[in-house]
Write a protein that holds these residues in place. Structure first.
Motif: not given
Length: 334
Positions: A312-334
């Motif tokens: 979240l510190k070094i991952g760029g401006d959209q780090a937080g949004a992308i991490l949150e969306q990835l977790k949602a995508d993974l939850a949907a896939a499971q």
């Protein structure tokens, strides 16, 4: 000038010299050998393009045109039309891509992974504009297999990685991940890894089983440890100016070929890990392969939160949004 650099420079000059005369020939470089996963994907892509058009695809496996940084530069400059490269290397260009190195974020189940990579909103909607800023058209991402540690000494917990010089890709978050695991992360180009293990400069590295087997990493290490911390991710990209300049028909041709290659490579990987590990044991019966228990994995999993915070510190401006969306995508896939 080294032989490799001379060869790469000569090849680049040849490509530049023939580009205008071969307008229907598209060049595609990747980070693995022809018979490894990226090579198999590339061959299927080539087969689909050539079966459905008059275009020709030239394939350039690892080492043909230099290391990973070289083929990325050649793609951005338009010498190459397509490139397959892990976010481990593109993380320097696209900090958000480092999210794939947060440990224990991705599941190991191949069916879940395939669904996630195919349907993920983060991958299909949020990442493309970030790649476009770097002159790249993101065509797809796909998994290559469970990442395993190979080391000269056995690993049962983070304490066993203390003072172990562990080769990592030149990726800031992967460096932080192995620091959290207790190792001394040592970024090295892939071409130097075998020799560095052989001479004791480093004592460990990580990769999927097929790559450990095909590159003979077992010859210079004695232990394979399955910590379950990640699945190797790679991305196929096109030079954006080239892609944007294609006709609608050719754009559809490329995307259809990518879809066919994605389906093919997911099916190709069924049973690949077990088969690769069996080949390792056949070649070196003294090799140990250890799957850590959930109890043994717990100290490694405990580091995930701190690595996530670092992302979240070094991952760029959209780090937080992308991490949150990835977790949602993974939850949907499971």
């Amino acid at each position: 000038m080294s032989y490799q650099k001379f060869f790469a420079t000569s090849a680049m000059a040849l490509l530049l010299g023939t580009g205008s005369a071969m307008a229907d020939t598209w060049r595609y470089a990747f980070e693995e050998a022809m018979e490894e996963v990226q090579g198999k994907f590339a061959q299927k892509f080539k087969e689909e393009i050539e079966a459905n058009s008059d275009h020709e695809i030239q394939l350039f496996p690892f080492g043909t045109l230099g290391e990973s940084d070289s083929i990325m530069e050649q793609t951005q400059s338009g010498i190459l039309q397509f490139v397959d490269q892990s976010p481990g290397f593109t993380g320097a260009l696209i900090p958000e891509a480092q999210v794939f190195f947060v440990p224990y974020l991705l599941p190991q189940d191949t069916a879940t992974l395939a669904t996630f990579f195919e349907d993920s909103k983060a991958i299909n909607e949020m990442f493309p504009p970030l790649y476009a800023e770097q002159g790249l058209e993101l065509l797809t991402m796909f998994p290559e297999g469970e990442v395993m540690m190979t080391t000269t000494e056995a690993v049962a917990g983070p304490e066993d990685l203390d003072e172990v010089k562990f080769r990592v890709m030149t990726n800031p978050l992967l460096v932080e991940s192995y620091k959290a695991f207790g190792a001394t992360p040592t970024p090295l180009p892939w071409g130097e890894v075998y020799g560095a293990l052989q001479t004791g400069i480093i004592q460990g590295q990580e990769n999927p089983a097929f790559y450990i087997e095909s590159t003979k990493m077992y010859e210079v290490t004695d232990h394979i440890t399955r910590t379950g911390h990640n699945n190797f991710t790679t991305a196929v990209m096109a030079n954006k100016e080239f892609f944007d300049g294609l006709s609608d028909e050719d754009k559809s041709l490329v995307t259809n070929a990518i879809d066919a290659a994605f389906d093919y490579i997911i099916a190709y990987q069924e049973g690949l890990t077990d088969a690769s590990l069996a080949k390792v044991m056949e070649a070196k019966p003294s090799m140990t392969i250890t799957t850590l228990t959930e109890e043994q994995r717990a100290p490694f999993k405990a580091t995930a939160a701190s690595v996530e915070e670092e992302f979240l510190k070094i991952g760029g401006d959209q780090a937080g949004a992308i991490l949150e969306q990835l977790k949602a995508d993974l939850a949907a896939a499971q």
